[in-house]
Design a protein around this motif. Structure first.
Motif, PDB file in Angstrom:
ATOM      1  N   ARG A  79       0.821  -1.368  -0.137  1.00 52.03           N
ATOM      2  CA  ARG A  79      -0.042   0.011  -0.092  1.00 52.03           C
ATOM      3  C   ARG A  79       0.811   1.353   0.149  1.00 52.03           C
ATOM      4  O   ARG A  79       1.757   1.355   0.977  1.00 52.03           O
ATOM      5  N   ASN A 135      -7.834  -2.260   0.177  1.00 53.59           N
ATOM      6  CA  ASN A 135      -7.977  -3.725  -0.203  1.00 53.59           C
ATOM      7  C   ASN A 135      -6.973  -3.840  -1.554  1.00 53.59           C
ATOM      8  O   ASN A 135      -7.117  -3.335  -2.427  1.00 53.59           O
ATOM      9  N   MET A 136      -5.966  -4.736  -1.175  1.00 55.45           N
ATOM     10  CA  MET A 136      -5.051  -4.811  -2.076  1.00 55.45           C
ATOM     11  C   MET A 136      -5.427  -5.613  -3.498  1.00 55.45           C
ATOM     12  O   MET A 136      -4.973  -5.297  -4.423  1.00 55.45           O
ATOM     13  N   LYS A 137      -6.552  -6.444  -3.089  1.00 56.42           N
ATOM     14  CA  LYS A 137      -7.251  -7.027  -4.527  1.00 56.42           C
ATOM     15  C   LYS A 137      -7.662  -5.931  -5.459  1.00 56.42           C
ATOM     16  O   LYS A 137      -7.409  -6.169  -6.600  1.00 56.42           O
ATOM     17  N   GLY A 138      -8.471  -4.748  -4.823  1.00 53.87           N
ATOM     18  CA  GLY A 138      -8.919  -3.736  -5.536  1.00 53.87           C
ATOM     19  C   GLY A 138      -7.554  -3.074  -6.251  1.00 53.87           C
ATOM     20  O   GLY A 138      -7.950  -2.509  -7.351  1.00 53.87           O
ATOM     21  N   LEU A 140      -4.835  -4.138  -6.865  1.00 47.07           N
ATOM     22  CA  LEU A 140      -4.151  -4.825  -8.186  1.00 47.07           C
ATOM     23  C   LEU A 140      -5.066  -5.111  -9.216  1.00 47.07           C
ATOM     24  O   LEU A 140      -4.679  -5.641 -10.179  1.00 47.07           O
ATOM     25  N   ASN A 141      -6.339  -4.753  -9.169  1.00 48.09           N
ATOM     26  CA  ASN A 141      -7.363  -5.079 -10.191  1.00 48.09           C
ATOM     27  C   ASN A 141      -6.844  -4.058 -11.327  1.00 48.09           C
ATOM     28  O   ASN A 141      -6.913  -2.712 -11.334  1.00 48.09           O
ATOM     29  N   GLU A 321     -15.411  -6.444  -3.014  1.00 51.46           N
ATOM     30  CA  GLU A 321     -14.359  -7.236  -3.806  1.00 51.46           C
ATOM     31  C   GLU A 321     -13.306  -6.243  -4.512  1.00 51.46           C
ATOM     32  O   GLU A 321     -12.266  -6.181  -4.479  1.00 51.46           O
ATOM     33  N   SER A 322     -14.201  -5.394  -5.259  1.00 48.26           N
ATOM     34  CA  SER A 322     -13.336  -4.362  -6.252  1.00 48.26           C
ATOM     35  C   SER A 322     -13.134  -3.096  -5.744  1.00 48.26           C
ATOM     36  O   SER A 322     -12.130  -2.434  -6.279  1.00 48.26           O
ATOM     37  N   HIS A 343     -19.306  -5.557  -9.289  1.00 45.30           N
ATOM     38  CA  HIS A 343     -17.862  -5.411  -9.372  1.00 45.30           C
ATOM     39  C   HIS A 343     -17.700  -4.419 -10.626  1.00 45.30           C
ATOM     40  O   HIS A 343     -18.470  -3.898 -11.394  1.00 45.30           O
TER      41      HIS A 343
END
Length: 357
Positions: A79, A135-138, A140-141, A321-322, A343
């Motif tokens: 981050r 949110n790292m997933k967001g 890295l999206n 999630e996103s 999403h």
């Protein structure tokens, strides 16, 4: 109270490293575990120390912040909060950094060596705290386009002279932290013939929204611009509220006009999503599509309630999630007034299915 947020400070100025470290160490939850003088040193220390958050200057010798950020997000996703100048070049670099995966940015008050950095002390602390929860997933999206490689578009703009002046649909989008990347994902998926104007409030300081609009305009089929006071809204155009100004919409004759003002911030925000939504809620005989995306806090929730009370409103929220920060969408969803939770990559198609309603 445990100092559980571990931070690495990266800046080529010893003065800035000391100042930022002192600011952050004052907070009971933040522990500055180290500093680095350039991008190369930062990468080594991130691998060694594994900080929760990195503050990263843009302008540094050997390896600058943008170069370092690309390596960090590829090899050791972390981050990152950028520190940037408020110049036009600084603003453009900021949006590059966000497209590479930075959580957020802080504008230095007076150039690279800001002796008056204490003006943004609280902002630095709050953005580090917020980044620690991102949110790292967001992050890295991947957006649907690698904007750093895109040439400026050469296709024609939507012909605004043939736009339907009597608007019957209005798309309103509110977003904050993580918003520039989210907006890129959504706006680049609109066709140039989208049969509605798009009003956008992105929490951002003055001096950055014009660069954001210009950047998005170069990537999108639709026209994207910073909103101007008194202009008539047109189909196929997205209007971004200027930093430091509230944006409202009013009807006059067969037209809808943008009004900008500098009245008091709402909930600490100017522009305010709530205020934009409230003004749109007063428009009659219009289908309103309200979208709340990634961002800290609850801006937009009060305005969404007013929109829903006015009728003819479809509410869309970005999924957890996103979202980089699931604050604004979460607050909206908690009202039970949201029609669709989707999403990020599905937001534009979801909006478009209501264009034929």
């Amino acid at each position: 109270m445990a100092k559980d947020i571990r931070v690495l400070i990266v800046d080529d100025s010893a003065f800035m490293r000391k100042l930022i470290s002192d600011f952050l160490n004052e907070h009971p939850n933040i522990n500055v575990i180290g500093t680095a003088r350039n991008g190369k040193e930062a990468i080594l220390k991130i691998k060694e120390m594994q900080p929760d958050v990195v503050t990263l200057d843009v302008e540094m010798p050997e390896m600058n912040g943008l170069e370092a950020l690309q390596v960090i997000m590829k090899e050791i996703p972390t981050r990152v909060v950028m520190l940037s100048s408020t110049t036009q070049e600084g603003a453009e670099n900021t949006f590059l950094a966000i497209s590479y995966g930075a959580v957020d940015f802080i504008a230095k008050p007076s150039g690279p060596l800001s002796l008056d950095l204490d003006k943004v002390k609280d902002e630095i602390i709050q953005k580090v705290l917020m980044a620690s929860k991102a949110n790292m997933k967001g992050l890295l999206n991947k957006t649907n386009q690698d904007s750093s490689l895109l040439p400026k578009k050469d296709f024609p703009k939507f012909n605004r002279t043939t736009a339907n002046i009597h608007q019957n649909k209005l798309i309103c989008i509110g977003t904050s932290t993580g918003g520039p990347r989210a907006l890129q994902q959504v706006l680049t998926n609109f066709p140039k013939t989208v049969n509605a104007p798009i009003l956008i409030v992105q929490h951002m300081p003055a001096g950055f929204t014009k660069s954001l609009a210009n950047r998005l305009d170069s990537l999108c089929h639709i026209h994207v611009k910073e909103a101007e006071n008194g202009e008539i809204v047109q189909n196929g155009t997205a209007y971004i509220a200027p930093g430091g100004y509230h944006m409202k919409v009013r009807k006059g004759g067969n037209h809808f006009y943008i009004y900008l003002d500098q009245t008091e911030p709402i909930g600490g925000h100017r522009p305010s999503v709530d205020l934009m939504f409230l003004s749109v809620s007063e428009l009659k005989n219009v289908l309103k599509i309200a979208v709340l995306m990634t961002g800290m806090g609850s801006d937009g929730t009060k305005g969404l309630k007013a929109l829903k009370s006015s009728g003819s409103t479809i509410a869309i929220a970005e999924s957890e999630e996103s979202s980089v920060v699931f604050g604004m969408p979460k607050s909206a969803i908690a009202t039970n007034l949201v029609d669709e939770i989707v999403h990020l990559e599905k937001i534009a198609p979801t909006i478009m299915k209501y264009m034929d309603v």
